[in-house]
Design a protein around this motif. Structure first.
Motif, PDB file in Angstrom:
ATOM      1  N   VAL A 197      -0.132   3.195   9.889  1.00 27.77           N
ATOM      2  CA  VAL A 197       1.218   2.653   9.987  1.00 27.77           C
ATOM      3  C   VAL A 197       2.197   3.765  10.326  1.00 27.77           C
ATOM      4  CG1 VAL A 197       1.708   2.909   7.522  1.00 27.77           C
ATOM      5  CG2 VAL A 197       2.960   1.208   8.844  1.00 27.77           C
ATOM      6  N   VAL A 250      -0.630   1.038   2.983  1.00 32.52           N
ATOM      7  CA  VAL A 250      -1.342   0.210   3.958  1.00 32.52           C
ATOM      8  C   VAL A 250      -2.835   0.311   3.700  1.00 32.52           C
ATOM      9  CG1 VAL A 250      -1.352   2.117   5.617  1.00 32.52           C
ATOM     10  CG2 VAL A 250      -1.727  -0.206   6.440  1.00 32.52           C
ATOM     11  N   VAL A 307       0.333  -4.298   4.806  1.00 31.05           N
ATOM     12  CA  VAL A 307       1.288  -3.279   4.381  1.00 31.05           C
ATOM     13  C   VAL A 307       2.107  -3.815   3.219  1.00 31.05           C
ATOM     14  CG1 VAL A 307       3.171  -1.759   5.116  1.00 31.05           C
ATOM     15  CG2 VAL A 307       1.442  -2.501   6.782  1.00 31.05           C
TER      16      VAL A 307
END
Length: 553
Positions: free
Chosen positions: A58, A506, A512
């Motif tokens: 992420v 995540v 997430v």
């Protein structure tokens, strides 16, 4: 409940429990509770088999600037105004993150449509570079916002960090014949191209995030294509990072132990042949023979995969961790190996710098979080607490000990780690509290005495620059215990990001979670715009105190 149209999870705590049975929606720290604010995920229709092909990473992105006058705009809408953490000056330490190419982007100038013939054909042939038609323009996008970019299977998803409606994810970009593996942002991008994407095929793309948000199609638009069809290196991209202050330079680390330096302004199709590597065990640098070549340099770093890379905050140093278990620290501009050392056991998977570039975190297959001191050129602490491989590490630059006197004489660092044991661990590192055991009998050949205080001058006389140290003895390294250990997901974790208001975690499967800091969730509950912003340029070396927090030891 889950919105079936896009798979996004609502913000209620009941939905979080539905998604993650037996997991608490908060965890306690000495300064207060971190609360699960909401979750982000990919559309529910995504085929499960695709998950196994990649590990989700992420990246947090903030766009502050308004689009250029030539860019189509639209009146404000619910999408463009409901932005709780949009104003947060999110910051990930040391290019991030070292660990999984987690990084940060700030505003860049107006977006620029760039057409590249090399981008519209080849292995990723479905990726067009031309501008989309008017019917594809996203009329809601106003050129500002805080976004998350994460990869799952063969797709990159872009989502508004603060959006809770069915417009989210805003865009999904699908790749043919290869999967996105890593991504990074440049907060100082000058020509609009601020997003890098590395693929399992070795291919690399640079694009403008703003341009992607303006086009609701499922393809990259205005992309520059590098290492097309693996022409320079066909091994998997493992980590990618912009060079801080590098004026568009970026580096890509591969699974074969090579790292390449690119300039985004150069054509990615130029001749870039490099000499054969004579000794696979030695570090070596080769430069391209022609001025128009891209990449411009190859660094052969190690045998086996380079699993993670991270630049220090100012870009002076580059840290790498690899399959061979070594942390290596380079002087980037001098292209010189400075120091490094080996894990206690197995491969190292992730690394991250402190804001002041004094410490480096590493994590890997020995289940330990190592704290490496640049001043002492050695491991100064081991964090014990994970039950499986450590997959992500990061310093929390927004935290400081509430009982600190502010003089900087007794600095306490807060950092976090996540692992395949599904746990998030938070740690406090107070160097005045660290006492390294003294060796009574130095081994043959001479060895520095381990003790409190700086030993940098003594180490310089004993350990030459460029020396990689063996794994330290268990009895020589002080042990840290986590302040908090909390199981945050049901699946193995792959990364974390700290922002001013929250902590993002995540998992490998592409989910997430956003955990609000103590006090931040209370101020957000009534009005999502009440959280003050902090300019990156105004960010102190160590973070300001969290409001209304208490710290009792």
């Amino acid at each position: 409940m889950i919105n079936s149209s896009n798979g996004m999870i609502s913000t209620s705590s009941t939905s979080a429990n539905t998604q993650s049975p037996g997991l608490k929606t908060y965890f306690k720290t000495p300064e207060g509770r971190y609360k699960l604010h909401y979750e982000k995920t990919h559309p529910s229709g995504l085929l499960h088999y695709a998950h196994g092909k990649t590990v989700t990473q992420v990246t947090l992105a903030i766009i502050k600037d308004k689009p250029a006058p030539s860019t189509p705009t639209a009146p404000p809408s619910g999408f463009s105004t409901g932005s709780g953490v949009r104003s947060a000056a999110a910051r990930l330490l040391g290019a991030s993150n070292g660990s999984r190419a987690l990084s940060f982007v700030g505003g860049n100038g107006g977006s620029k449509s760039i057409s590249s013939s090399s981008s519209s054909s080849g292995r990723i042939g479905s990726l067009g570079t031309s501008c989309s038609s008017n019917s594809m323009i996203n009329s809601n996008f106003d050129g500002k916002g805080t976004y998350l970019i994460f990869n799952v299977g063969d797709a990159i998803f872009i989502t508004d960090l603060n959006s809770q409606d069915k417009e989210d994810p805003i865009k999904s970009i699908h790749f043919s014949n290869s999967n996105p593996v890593c991504h990074a942002f440049d907060q100082d991008a000058k020509d609009g191209h601020d997003l890098l994407i590395g693929l399992s095929s070795g291919d690399v793309y640079s694009v403008s995030l703003r341009q992607q948000l303006q086009d609701v199609g499922k393809k990259l638009v205005g992309a520059h294509h590098y290492n097309k069809d693996g022409s320079v290196n066909n091994s998997r991209c493992m980590s990618i990072a912009w060079v801080p202050g590098g004026d568009g330079a970026f580096v890509v680390a591969h699974a074969d132990g090579n790292l390449y330096v690119y300039e985004k302004s150069k054509d990615g199709a130029g001749d870039s042949s490099f000499p054969v590597i004579k000794d696979q065990t030695q570090f070596s640098v080769s430069h391209a023979r022609y001025s128009k070549s891209n990449p411009i340099a190859r660094w052969h770093i190690c045998q086996g995969s380079i699993n993670g890379i991270a630049f220090s905050n100012e870009g002076a140093y580059l840290a790498t961790v690899g399959r061979d278990g070594y942390l290596r620290v380079f002087d980037y501009s001098k292209e010189q190996l400075i120091c490094g050392g080996k894990s206690y056991y197995g491969a190292l998977l992730c690394c991250a710098w402190s804001m002041d570039a004094k410490y480096i975190l590493t994590g890997g297959e020995d289940d330990l979080v190592q704290v490496w001191s640049m001043e002492d050129r050695k491991v100064v602490a081991w964090g014990e607490g994970h039950n499986s491989w450590v997959s992500g590490v990061a310093f929390d630059s927004y935290w400081s000990s509430p009982n600190s006197d502010g003089t900087g004489e007794n600095v306490v660092y807060r950092f976090g780690s996540v692992g395949q044991d599904t746990q998030l661990l938070l740690w406090d590192l107070e160097m005045d509290e660290i006492v390294v055991p003294i060796r009574r009998c130095p081994p043959p050949g001479g060895s520095p005495t381990f003790s409190t205080g700086s030993q940098s001058s003594h180490w310089d006389s004993v350990i030459p620059v460029g020396t990689l140290q063996p794994a330290p003895s268990m009895r020589d390294v002080p042990k840290l215990s986590p302040v908090v250990a909390h199981r945050v997901h049901t699946e193995p974790l792959s990364g974390l990001v700290f922002t001013q208001e929250c902590v993002l975690t995540v998992c490998r499967e592409g989910h997430v979670k956003i955990w609000m800091r103590p006090g931040a969730s209370d101020s957000q509950s009534g009005n999502s715009e009440t959280i003050p912003s902090t300019s990156l340029k105004e960010k102190p070396l160590l973070s300001s105190k969290i409001g209304s927090s208490t710290y009792k030891q």
